[in-house]
Motif scaffolding. Structure first.
Motif, mmCIF file in Angstrom:
data_model
loop_
_atom_site.group_PDB
_atom_site.id
_atom_site.type_symbol
_atom_site.label_atom_id
_atom_site.label_comp_id
_atom_site.label_asym_id
_atom_site.label_seq_id
_atom_site.Cartn_x
_atom_site.Cartn_y
_atom_site.Cartn_z
ATOM 1 N N MET A 123 0.838 -1.205 0.000
ATOM 2 C CA MET A 123 0.000 0.000 0.000
ATOM 3 C C MET A 123 0.869 1.249 0.000
ATOM 4 S SD MET A 123 -3.363 0.211 0.263
ATOM 5 C CE MET A 123 -3.768 1.489 1.463
ATOM 6 N N THR A 126 2.641 1.760 -3.437
ATOM 7 C CA THR A 126 1.779 2.132 -4.559
ATOM 8 C C THR A 126 0.836 3.272 -4.218
ATOM 9 O OG1 THR A 126 0.266 0.400 -3.847
ATOM 10 C CG2 THR A 126 1.787 -0.159 -5.615
ATOM 11 N N PHE A 127 0.996 3.850 -3.024
ATOM 12 C CA PHE A 127 0.020 4.837 -2.572
ATOM 13 C C PHE A 127 -0.183 6.012 -3.537
ATOM 14 C CE2 PHE A 127 -1.161 8.592 -0.046
ATOM 15 C CZ PHE A 127 -2.406 8.174 0.366
ATOM 16 N N LEU A 129 0.125 6.134 -6.695
ATOM 17 C CA LEU A 129 -0.613 5.626 -7.853
ATOM 18 C C LEU A 129 -2.086 5.430 -7.491
ATOM 19 C CD1 LEU A 129 -0.208 4.570 -10.767
ATOM 20 C CD2 LEU A 129 -0.045 2.292 -9.782
ATOM 21 N N LEU A 130 -2.299 4.751 -6.358
ATOM 22 C CA LEU A 130 -3.680 4.486 -5.928
ATOM 23 C C LEU A 130 -4.434 5.787 -5.702
ATOM 24 C CD1 LEU A 130 -3.108 1.619 -3.323
ATOM 25 C CD2 LEU A 130 -3.961 1.410 -5.653
ATOM 26 N N ALA A 131 -3.757 6.730 -5.045
ATOM 27 C CA ALA A 131 -4.417 7.992 -4.733
ATOM 28 C C ALA A 131 -4.771 8.733 -6.007
ATOM 29 C CB ALA A 131 -3.518 8.853 -3.858
ATOM 30 N N SER A 132 -3.858 8.738 -6.996
ATOM 31 C CA SER A 132 -4.176 9.480 -8.212
ATOM 32 C C SER A 132 -5.239 8.756 -9.033
ATOM 33 C CB SER A 132 -2.923 9.755 -9.038
ATOM 34 O OG SER A 132 -2.110 8.627 -9.080
ATOM 35 N N LEU A 133 -5.261 7.429 -8.959
ATOM 36 C CA LEU A 133 -6.335 6.703 -9.635
ATOM 37 C C LEU A 133 -7.681 7.043 -8.991
ATOM 38 C CD1 LEU A 133 -4.944 3.123 -10.342
ATOM 39 C CD2 LEU A 133 -5.475 4.930 -11.969
ATOM 40 N N ALA A 134 -7.674 7.061 -7.664
ATOM 41 C CA ALA A 134 -8.923 7.327 -6.955
ATOM 42 C C ALA A 134 -9.395 8.750 -7.203
ATOM 43 C CB ALA A 134 -8.738 7.083 -5.463
ATOM 44 N N ALA A 141 -4.736 14.300 -6.530
ATOM 45 C CA ALA A 141 -4.330 13.467 -5.401
ATOM 46 C C ALA A 141 -3.362 14.191 -4.484
ATOM 47 C CB ALA A 141 -3.692 12.182 -5.900
ATOM 48 N N TRP A 144 -3.938 13.930 -0.745
ATOM 49 C CA TRP A 144 -3.742 12.604 -0.172
ATOM 50 C C TRP A 144 -2.264 12.252 -0.090
ATOM 51 C CZ3 TRP A 144 -7.448 10.830 2.514
ATOM 52 C CH2 TRP A 144 -8.757 11.221 2.208
#
Lengths: 472, 305
Positions: A123, A126-127, A129-134, A141, A144
């Motif tokens: 997590m 990749t945070f 990446l995940l945050a910008s995807l979300a 992002a 975040w």
């Protein structure tokens, strides 16, 4: 607690009286609440038109709180009665229930160990990446990722302090002093001599470690609470010196326009020679933020790796032995002075690294960032994490630092309490309350078991309550 | 000389306030061996309670005599703050008794953060100032145009402190509560075996400490006329310094330590630098703890293997 035991007898006839008892307890709680809030909540003092203080009564607020206290007390009491009855029933047909409950904590710990840590690490990596995807885009992002940086800073500080508190058992309430030393080292060296971050980072760590030795030396003889208070005093002295030594530190105004981090010499700038141009990317201010995120992630992981290695070295074992019994340590020939000083200075050194990172991220340092509250937050992260459990510290940092941030998003509260209600005002209030509640609920921290540093044949978890802590 | 006498008066006034707070620290440390970090903030809360009661009495209820108003404020502030002390002990410290050593300390730090932010939320972040309540002074003597003055406020503060400390001394030395308290201090388990209600005694210790902090808070409000939500921390640490300096666990030591800290602070401000007065107080704390941890009147701690 004794009141329960006297009042609640586990007989069938107790049913009506339990409710009456609960209501009576609730009434007492409501009365106490009324007493507590009578002057200080009921009347708000405000500056009136002629600079006189005027009182504004808030009867509704106090009435609501009293009602809440009443309800909470009644529920707690009824719950206690119910549990008592259940315990009585269990005692009647004993043996059958006992076994199932035993296994649970160990299983949770094992699952945490096998799945939790890799999941958490994945997590963290990749945070962005995940945050910008979300969020839909990298720029969206930003909030975040900034929050991620903040949490990781506390993870790193927690891991650094964990060496001192969790491993060596020296209770340090002035850890923020070393954080400040690191931050001011980078701020001063970069603004006066123009040194780059990558030169200043090790210097900041070394200087902070040096200060760790200086401040550690006089307090070697102290134990427990006294040690905590003296380190607290040192932390405050350093902050006061930073405020008052205006020629060097620019006093309370702080040092601003500190040079920003570079990608190993390549600045994050628009145009020729910048990071984006060099790597053929379109310019985006977020590159720097993402870079800072990974920088602090790497710094935190380095802290963790070093700690884990040190625990296996003789010095790490000496720390843990020192925590358990200082006198036994001395009789076994361990040099307690050097052992304590290395713990202090290594912990301080990591604080210094984190401080340099803080300065390069903010671009601004002032003494106000290094007050006692900061030390208290770091210590609470360590203690709630379960002291000595690296993973627990990471979770505690997410809970204690990330949790209050959620308040910013509780916009629905505005609909309930009116438009001028800002849940963010309650951040520290809830933080303080959470510290108390967590201590009452789990005094041994979130992860209350310990992995042994060295094992013979079989790896066993050690319950946290078997480990001595913070006795200095 | 004139400056010195003036600073002596100011220092003793400040010192009596510190001494009153220090007793709360020293009693709690004596009985449960815990540094009650939140005590400074209890003091701050009591100053706010005093402020609000004072405004209530003078502006709403129209009490015109300042002396009567202050007396009522003092009594009410003591009662209300005692309730705070009792509640805090009950909710934040009692469940942690017998837990490991750090737990109550962390809990106390949490309470301290909670209290200061509670007051900030409830009363706003601004400092609350009232016009000087009593401004009369007695000029003791005058030389070279420098008048050494003893204000009525200072007389009130010293007198109230002396009277209440005497009363408190009587409670601890002569009543059954005081005996129970001293017994718990020496050996809690043995005291419980002999029929002393230890929980109740500890509760009452917190109540007494909070009541004395309320006296200090009322006096602080009377003396400065300004209170703010962050006013608890620094006086709290200084009062703790006083308790340590006098020998933690020793009641006369706490008062003596308070007076010394008050004097050092004012004299340091007068002769050296006012900016570094807190550094001086914190340095005393560090030096005393390192070089004479049992303080002036304390018993040396014996380490048992």
């Amino acid at each position: 607690m004794t009141a329960y035991h006297n009042a609640v007898s586990p007989t069938a006839a107790a049913r009506p009286s339990a409710l009456v008892q609960a209501l009576r307890e609730g009434a007492v709680a409501a009365l106490v609440m009324l007493g507590l809030s009578f002057p200080i909540l009921l009347f708000r003092t405000d500056q009136g038109p002629s600079l006189q203080l005027v009182l504004t009564p808030r009867v509704g607020l106090v009435a609501t709180l009293c009602a809440l206290a009443f309800a909470a007390r009644v529920l707690v009491h009824l719950n206690a009665v119910r549990r008592e009855r259940a315990a009585a029933a269990r005692a009647a047909n004993a043996r059958t229930v006992a076994k199932g409950a035993e296994a649970a904590p160990g299983a949770v710990a094992r699952i945490m160990g096998t799945i939790g840590v890799p999941l958490f690490l994945g997590m963290a990596i990749t945070f962005p990446l995940l945050a910008s995807l979300a969020a839909g885009s990298l720029n969206g992002a930003r909030y975040w990722i900034d929050l991620g940086i903040l949490i990781l800073t506390y993870v790193m500080l927690g891991w650094g302090l964990n060496i001192v508190v969790g491993l060596a058992g020296l209770l340090d309430l002035g850890y923020v002093a070393f954080y400040a030393v690191g931050a001011y080292t980078y701020a001063l060296l970069s603004t006066t001599f123009g040194l780059s971050f990558w030169i200043c980072l090790p210097v900041a760590g070394v200087l902070a470690a040096f200060w760790g030795i200086i401040l550690g030396f006089p307090v070697l003889r102290l134990r427990g609470d006294y040690l905590a208070i003296v380190t607290l005093a040192f932390g405050e002295i350093i902050r006061l010196v930073l405020i008052n030594w205006v020629e060097l530190t620019n006093g309370g105004a702080g040092i601003s326009s500190i040079p920003r981090a570079t990608f190993f010499g390549i600045p994050f700038e628009r145009g020729e020679g910048g990071f984006a141009a060099t790597f053929g990317l379109p310019f985006n201010a977020m590159h720097r933020i993402v870079f800072l995120y990974y920088l602090i992630l790497v710094l935190a992981l380095v802290t963790n790796a070093v700690t884990m290695r040190l625990r296996r070295l003789p010095i790490g074992r000496a720390w843990e032995a020192l925590r358990e019994d200082e006198i036994a340590c001395r009789s076994l020939g361990i040099n307690t002075r050097n052992t304590k000083l290395t713990a202090f200075s290594i912990g301080a050194g990591f604080g210094g690294f984190a401080g340099a990172f803080f300065a390069v991220r903010q671009g601004f340092v002032s003494p106000e960032s290094f007050n006692f509250l900061e030390s208290a937050i770091i210590l609470s992260v360590v203690v709630l994490g379960g002291m000595g459990s690296q993973f627990g510290v990471a979770i505690a940092a997410v809970v204690m630092v990330g949790g209050p941030e959620l308040l910013r998003h509780l916009t629905f509260t505005k609909a309930i309490f009116g438009a001028d209600f800002d849940p963010n005002d309650y951040r520290l209030l809830i933080f303080g309350l959470a510290m108390v509640v967590m201590m009452v609920w789990r005094p041994r921290g979130l992860i209350a078991h310990r992995d042994p540093s060295i094992v013979l044949k079989e790896r066993k978890a050690i319950s946290g309550s078997l480990v001595k802590e913070g006795n200095g | 000389m004139e400056v010195f006498v003036q600073q002596l008066i100011n220092g003793l006034t400040l010192g009596s306030i510190y001494g009153l707070i220090a007793i709360g620290y020293t009693m709690v440390f004596g009985i449960i061996g815990m540094v009650n970090f939140a005590h400074g903030d209890v003091f701050m809360v009591s100053a706010f309670i005093a402020l609000i009661f004072f405004l209530l009495l003078t502006t709403w209820l129209g009490v015109s005599s300042v002396a009567i108003a202050l007396l009522i404020v003092l009594v009410l502030a003591m009662a209300m703050t005692a309730l705070w002390g009792w509640t805090l002990e009950r909710l934040a410290y009692r469940p942690l008794r017998g837990s490991f050593r750090l737990a109550p300390m962390i809990s106390a730090i949490g309470v301290s953060i909670f209290l200061s932010n509670f007051v900030q939320v409830a009363q706003g972040a601004r400092n609350k100032a009232v016009p000087p309540i009593i401004s009369d002074v007695i000029v003791l003597f005058e030389r070279d145009g420098y008048a050494v003055a003893l204000s009525y406020k200072q007389i009130i503060i010293m007198a109230v402190t002396t009277v209440l400390l005497t009363a408190f001394w009587f409670v601890v030395r002569k009543t059954s509560l005081g005996r129970a308290q001293r017994a718990c201090e020496q050996d809690r388990k043995m005291a419980a075996l002999l029929g002393i209600d230890v929980d109740r005694t500890i509760s009452l210790t917190f109540v007494l400490g909070a009541a004395l902090a309320a006296v200090a808070g009322t006096m602080y409000f009377l003396y400065y006329g300004v209170v703010g939500f962050s006013d608890g921390f620094v006086p709290g640490v200084k009062a703790f310094t006083a308790a340590v300096l006098g020998g933690i666990g020793s009641l006369p030591g706490a008062v003596l330590g308070g007076l010394i800290i008050g004097l050092v602070e004012t004299l340091w401000s007068a002769y050296f630098s006012i900016e570094y007065k807190d550094v001086a107080a914190f340095s005393i704390l560090a030096i005393v703890l390192v070089f004479m941890p049992s303080g002036i009147l304390g018993r040396p701690e014996v380490e048992k293997v």
